[in-house]
Design a protein around this motif. Structure first.
Motif, mmCIF file in Angstrom:
data_model
loop_
_atom_site.group_PDB
_atom_site.id
_atom_site.type_symbol
_atom_site.label_atom_id
_atom_site.label_comp_id
_atom_site.label_asym_id
_atom_site.label_seq_id
_atom_site.Cartn_x
_atom_site.Cartn_y
_atom_site.Cartn_z
ATOM 1 N N ALA A 336 26.439 40.944 44.452
ATOM 2 C CA ALA A 336 25.840 40.098 43.419
ATOM 3 C C ALA A 336 26.778 38.986 42.962
ATOM 4 O O ALA A 336 26.315 37.996 42.369
ATOM 5 C CB ALA A 336 25.428 40.967 42.223
ATOM 6 N N GLU A 337 28.071 39.110 43.226
ATOM 7 C CA GLU A 337 29.022 38.145 42.698
ATOM 8 C C GLU A 337 29.766 37.354 43.767
ATOM 9 O O GLU A 337 30.335 36.293 43.472
ATOM 10 C CB GLU A 337 30.049 38.871 41.825
ATOM 11 C CG GLU A 337 29.420 39.486 40.581
ATOM 12 C CD GLU A 337 30.353 40.440 39.868
ATOM 13 O OE1 GLU A 337 30.303 40.504 38.631
ATOM 14 O OE2 GLU A 337 31.128 41.137 40.562
ATOM 15 N N PHE A 338 29.778 37.852 45.006
ATOM 16 C CA PHE A 338 30.559 37.210 46.060
ATOM 17 C C PHE A 338 29.694 36.957 47.292
ATOM 18 O O PHE A 338 28.696 37.645 47.545
ATOM 19 C CB PHE A 338 31.754 38.081 46.454
ATOM 20 C CG PHE A 338 32.770 38.258 45.367
ATOM 21 C CD1 PHE A 338 33.771 37.317 45.173
ATOM 22 C CD2 PHE A 338 32.717 39.358 44.517
ATOM 23 C CE1 PHE A 338 34.711 37.475 44.167
ATOM 24 C CE2 PHE A 338 33.643 39.522 43.508
ATOM 25 C CZ PHE A 338 34.642 38.584 43.327
ATOM 26 N N LEU A 347 32.953 32.711 45.529
ATOM 27 C CA LEU A 347 32.227 33.146 44.343
ATOM 28 C C LEU A 347 30.809 32.586 44.373
ATOM 29 O O LEU A 347 30.600 31.425 44.727
ATOM 30 C CB LEU A 347 32.929 32.627 43.080
ATOM 31 C CG LEU A 347 34.291 33.226 42.727
ATOM 32 C CD1 LEU A 347 34.927 32.429 41.597
ATOM 33 C CD2 LEU A 347 34.134 34.675 42.320
ATOM 34 N N ARG A 348 29.858 33.402 43.993
ATOM 35 C CA ARG A 348 28.486 32.893 43.897
ATOM 36 C C ARG A 348 28.300 32.097 42.620
ATOM 37 O O ARG A 348 27.379 31.292 42.511
ATOM 38 C CB ARG A 348 27.507 34.059 43.961
ATOM 39 C CG ARG A 348 27.639 34.864 45.256
ATOM 40 C CD ARG A 348 26.602 35.958 45.383
ATOM 41 N NE ARG A 348 25.295 35.406 45.734
ATOM 42 C CZ ARG A 348 24.229 36.145 46.074
ATOM 43 N NH1 ARG A 348 24.348 37.473 46.111
ATOM 44 N NH2 ARG A 348 23.097 35.583 46.373
ATOM 45 N N ASP A 349 29.177 32.346 41.655
ATOM 46 C CA ASP A 349 29.136 31.624 40.384
ATOM 47 C C ASP A 349 30.587 31.482 39.918
ATOM 48 O O ASP A 349 31.323 32.462 39.823
ATOM 49 C CB ASP A 349 28.315 32.422 39.356
ATOM 50 C CG ASP A 349 28.256 31.726 37.999
ATOM 51 O OD1 ASP A 349 29.001 30.753 37.783
ATOM 52 O OD2 ASP A 349 27.473 32.172 37.144
ATOM 53 N N VAL A 352 32.200 33.878 37.227
ATOM 54 C CA VAL A 352 32.167 35.337 37.412
ATOM 55 C C VAL A 352 33.336 36.004 36.703
ATOM 56 O O VAL A 352 33.176 37.011 35.994
ATOM 57 C CB VAL A 352 32.189 35.691 38.914
ATOM 58 C CG1 VAL A 352 32.549 37.157 39.126
ATOM 59 C CG2 VAL A 352 30.834 35.409 39.544
ATOM 60 N N ARG A 355 32.994 36.230 32.936
ATOM 61 C CA ARG A 355 32.035 37.239 32.478
ATOM 62 C C ARG A 355 32.548 38.652 32.725
ATOM 63 O O ARG A 355 32.352 39.542 31.890
ATOM 64 C CB ARG A 355 30.690 37.042 33.188
ATOM 65 C CG ARG A 355 29.938 35.797 32.760
ATOM 66 C CD ARG A 355 28.480 35.888 33.168
ATOM 67 N NE ARG A 355 28.339 36.122 34.601
ATOM 68 C CZ ARG A 355 28.251 35.146 35.511
ATOM 69 N NH1 ARG A 355 28.293 33.878 35.122
ATOM 70 N NH2 ARG A 355 28.125 35.423 36.786
ATOM 71 N N ARG A 356 33.191 38.872 33.869
ATOM 72 C CA ARG A 356 33.660 40.223 34.202
ATOM 73 C C ARG A 356 35.048 40.109 34.830
ATOM 74 O O ARG A 356 35.199 39.969 36.047
ATOM 75 C CB ARG A 356 32.695 40.907 35.167
ATOM 76 C CG ARG A 356 32.976 42.401 35.342
ATOM 77 C CD ARG A 356 31.912 43.071 36.188
ATOM 78 N NE ARG A 356 31.975 42.665 37.583
ATOM 79 C CZ ARG A 356 32.806 43.223 38.493
ATOM 80 N NH1 ARG A 356 33.640 44.182 38.137
ATOM 81 N NH2 ARG A 356 32.778 42.801 39.744
ATOM 82 N N ALA A 359 36.352 41.620 38.207
ATOM 83 C CA ALA A 359 35.997 41.054 39.510
ATOM 84 C C ALA A 359 37.207 40.400 40.177
ATOM 85 O O ALA A 359 37.199 40.186 41.392
ATOM 86 C CB ALA A 359 34.874 40.031 39.346
ATOM 87 N N THR A 380 37.335 29.650 44.769
ATOM 88 C CA THR A 380 37.702 31.014 44.397
ATOM 89 C C THR A 380 39.175 31.082 44.024
ATOM 90 O O THR A 380 39.553 31.724 43.032
ATOM 91 C CB THR A 380 37.409 31.989 45.563
ATOM 92 O OG1 THR A 380 36.044 31.840 45.960
ATOM 93 C CG2 THR A 380 37.670 33.426 45.151
#
Length: 870
Positions: A336-338, A347-349, A352, A355-356, A359, A380
């Motif tokens: 969901a993140e990578f 990174l997809r966002d 990331v 937020r967390r 990660a 990244t």
């Protein structure tokens, strides 16, 4: 640049001014104005201004001489390379290209006279003479020439020819070919410096993290049309404004060091050599503190700048590659993140990590788990760099984050690369603040060649290599042992902590063990595993010290060492760790002799722990060696009983200190020469391939050990071990293990013959013992001297004394110790020589009447100390 001679014949000619250029005037002008620039820099350091003004000064001088030389019409003089960029360091070469309109241009004499004048007035040239067509051919064949021509300015001569050159050059630059060539060139340059930022004498221009890493980025960007400055790259979206400011700041910092180096050394010197480090630190106002020398503070400042340069270089090369090689490939989701983009983790966002924060560690775990991933995308890496501040106390206390971090050690594959990336981007030091303290910390202990953090990672690298099939031939025993070692991550954790407390004061092993124990408990390792890690850190020097300083032929030494191990698992762990640690200090520290000592100690202790070592008395042990030696002698067809002619003169200590193989070797050469008065010298290759052995047998002489040490020192042979024995019939029977530290093409067979012949002659002639010659002091030792340590104390059995010496190693050191002992009428019974880079830690078993006299003993210790001082 190349220096081709211009054509000898020419159609176009011109007559130079009869008076010619004013050499004396220009020489004085250049010298005086350079002195003014130097004074201005030290009064108010401004690197960019100095480089710019120096280039302008040289511009004016070259144009003046061009004018006065009445150069032929149609030529053009171009500034290229760094000089073409309008920057010139104090002692850098001045790159000048003379462009000719065609191959049959003016006479060579005019151009030669112009260059000769520039040399005469003090300009160090790197010059070439070419037509435009020749430039194009050369640049396509050599990226170094293309890079030099990339930055060009017209100094004097034909503007039309210069415009034609500029147009032709631009038309023939293939940006993809250029990018690939520069990327490969950088890779090869980094490999030349072991891909390490933390060299003790880094080259501020060429080393990884040096000025060349920044220049390479700007060259590619310039060739691609993306900009010539950091601000322009930021405007074009290749970097942020903050990164552009950081690049400029590090460029100024490292550039200022290079300027100061040139001025300090009064030549083109780009290495931060030991000779210069203290002086530069003083110039910068740094002073020694209780914890760090001023030079160490300077180097840590440089290393941190180099780390940031390396980060920016990696980031920008990836961004340039993405622009030069655009791809339409769709990202492949990983979770969901990578995602994966062109074999890189992305990174997809970009938010990331905000937020967390956990990660951040997930990113490194994913690289380990996915073999297809070759690295991380630029965004990244940028997010990691900016996200490192999210790693705080709460992050470190989070059980999930602790599990992620320890899981990296359990996965093993990619661990070293992961730790290196974490260290480069400041994440490892954030997660482990105790590690952050030793990042870039130098070690002036004369045998570590890397900073503390780099050495730690080298030890982990060596432990990982033991597990890899491609290295099994290098470490056969280690490879077999580690294959069956359960929970290998414990070795890597111990590697991470074994030197982590250096520089704090106190015992770094004990302090590091305390840190390791806390780490293991926090990361939920079992009590048994925690104790193993803490024990390894506490005693990580024990096996090396025992093998290199104690008598491994003594069963009591082996038994005591085995008791310290406690069990076979600890013994195996310590053996693996010791080999990895020694091999991670310096290429000069490890040799086959040390490998053999460690292996012998390992096997002997393992037999004791396994209960397979026979419980023998000294008499039993001696008898076993006699029987084995007799068996070996029969293989050489030595008549049965012949060895007794020699053995009847030998006592029990002789048989204790020598192996059965050595006893047989001695008997084979001496049984028919027992009463011989002429010296017997026999040399052979060591049975294990670790250097050579020399046997010396002759009527005992005064000062014999000193004479032998002097001979071996003069012939360039290093003594690894000496076993000194006097027979009951007054003969000296000495055995030396030797190593040639610098083979020079001479075969060992020739060396063996030379030793046998020349040493026999020396011993037969018995010339007066001359004081040993002063050897050349290594540069590191000269600038960071080691205070000698001398200890003399009785051995455990009360039969001899032990002399322990710690000093800076240099040629003739052992000869000086032997000479001092001989002058004091002290006999050497045995010697174990341990050289760690430029540090010597030698142990001698000695005896003699002066050792029982308190005043004489004090005089001996004082004399040894004076001999060992630098």
């Amino acid at each position: 640049m190349a220096h081709p001679a211009p054509p000898a014949d020419s159609a176009a000619t011109a007559t130079a001014d009869e008076a010619g250029p004013r050499v004396a005037f220009w020489r004085g002008e250049l010298r005086e104005r350079r002195a003014v620039l130097r004074e201005a820099f030290f009064a108010r350091p401004d690197t960019a201004r100095l480089l710019r003004e120096h280039a302008r000064l040289v511009d004016a001088v070259i144009r003046g001489i061009w004018s006065e030389s009445a150069m032929p019409v149609g030529l053009a003089a171009l500034a290229v390379g760094g000089y073409g960029r309008g920057q010139l360091f104090p002692h850098s070469d001045v790159d000048v290209l003379i462009l000719m309109p065609h191959a049959d241009a003016p006479p060579a004499t005019a151009i030669e006279r112009f260059f000769a004048t520039l040399w005469d007035i003090g300009i160090e040239l790197s010059h070439a003479v070419r037509t435009i067509e020749e430039c194009i051919v050369e640049m396509k064949a050599d990226v170094t020439i293309e890079t030099s021509l990339l930055e060009h300015r017209l100094l004097a001569g034909s503007c039309e020819l210069f415009r034609r050159f500029r147009a032709q050059f631009a038309a023939h630059v293939d940006i993809r070919v250029f990018y690939d060539a520069k990327a490969l060139e950088q890779q090869q340059r980094h490999l030349k410096y072991q891909d390490a930022i933390y060299n003790l004498e880094p080259n501020v221009k060429e080393s990884p993290g040096g000025l060349r890493d920044l220049a390479s980025v700007l060259w590619i960007a310039r060739a691609a049309g993306f900009g010539k400055t950091w601000r322009e790259l930021a405007r074009n979206g290749l970097m942020t404004a903050g990164e552009a400011r950081a690049a400029s700041r590090q460029e100024r910092l490292i550039g200022a060091l290079r300027v100061r180096l040139h001025y300090l050394m009064n030549r083109r010197e780009d290495r931060l050599v030991f000779d210069a480090q203290s002086a530069l630190a003083e110039q910068l106002g740094l002073a020694d503190t209780r914890a760090k020398r001023a030079s160490e503070q300077l180097m840590q400042r440089y290393y941190r700048a180099a780390i940031l340069v390396r980060q920016l270089n990696t980031l920008l090369l990836q961004n340039l590659s993405a622009r030069i090689y655009p791809t339409a490939a769709e990202p492949l989701p990983i979770d969901a993140e990578f995602q994966q983009v062109d074999e890189l983790l992305d990174l997809r966002d970009e938010r990331v990590f905000e937020r967390r924060p956990g990660a951040i560690l997930d990113a490194f775990l994913l690289l380990q788990r996915h073999r297809e991933l070759k690295g991380m995308t630029a965004r990244t890496l940028r997010a990691l760099w900016h996200g490192r501040r999210l790693i705080d106390g709460a992050f470190r206390r989070d059980a999930a984050n602790r599990e992620r971090f320890i899981e990296m050690f359990r996965i093993e594959r990619g661990l070293l690369h992961g730790l290196r990336r974490m260290n480069l981007y400041g994440i490892l030091g954030q997660y482990l603040p105790v590690f952050g303290r030793i990042v870039g910390q130098m070690q002036h202990d004369l045998f570590h060649v890397d900073t503390v953090d780099e050495h730690i990672l080298m030890v982990i690298r060596n432990l990982r290599r033991f597990t890899e099939a491609q290295h099994a031939h290098e470490y056969p025993l280690c490879s077999r042992l580690i294959a069956d070692f359960e929970r290998r991550e414990l070795l890597y954790v111990a590697g991470l902590f074994h030197d982590i407390a250096k520089g704090r004061g106190g015992d770094h092993s004990a302090l590091g063990a305390r840190d390791a124990r806390r780490f293991c408990r926090a990361h939920a390792l079992s009590a048994e595993d925690t104790e193993l890690v803490a024990w390894l850190v506490t005693d990580h020097l024990l096996m090396s010290s025992t093998a290199q300083k104690q008598d491994l032929s003594d069963p009591d030494v082996i038994a005591a060492f085995a008791r310290r191990m406690g069990n076979e698992r600890r013994l195996i762990a310590l053996y693996l760790f010791t080999v990895a640690d020694i091999r991670g200090t310096s290429p000069k520290v490890w040799n086959n002799w040390k490998g053999k000592l460690l292996e012998d100690l390992f096997h002997a202790a393992r037999a004791v722990l396994a209960g397979t070592a026979p419980a023998r008395t000294v008499t039993d042990s001696v008898e076993a060696r006699r029987l084995e030696a007799q068996r070996l002698l029969r293989l050489y067809a030595v008549p049965e009983g012949s060895e007794q002619k020699l053995w009847k003169w030998l006592d029990t200590p002789y048989f204790q200190r020598h192996t059965a193989e050595e006893i047989a070797w001695h008997a084979r050469h001496l049984y028919w020469r027992v009463e011989r008065s002429e010296p017997v010298v026999k040399a052979r290759l060591a049975r294990d391939g670790a250097g050579m052995q020399v046997l010396v047998y002759l009527p005992d002489q005064k000062e014999l050990f000193a004479r032998l040490c002097g001979f071996f020192g003069r012939t360039g042979l290093s003594i690894l071990e000496a076993k000194i024995h006097t027979t009951r019939n007054g003969r000296a029977l000495d055995t030396f293990a030797l190593h040639d530290p610098a083979p020079s093409g001479t075969s060992y067979r020739d060396t063996l013959q030379m030793v046998e012949f020349e040493l026999s002659q020396l011993l037969a002639e018995q010339p007066p013992l001359a004081p040993p010659q002063e050897g050349r002091i290594p540069r590191l030792l000269k600038h960071f001297p080691l205070t000698p340590e001398v200890q003399i104390f009785p051995d455990d059995k009360g039969t001899h004394y032990i002399l322990e010496v710690v000093a800076g190693d240099r040629p003739g050191l052992l000869a000086r110790v032997a000479y001092t002992l001989a002058r004091a009428n002290v006999n050497v019974v045995s010697a174990k020589i341990n050289t760690l880079g430029d540090r010597a830690e030698d142990v001698f078993l000695i005896d003699g009447a002066p050792l029982h006299d308190g005043q004489a003993l004090l005089r001996l210790e004082t004399a040894l100390y004076e001999e060992l001082k630098i």
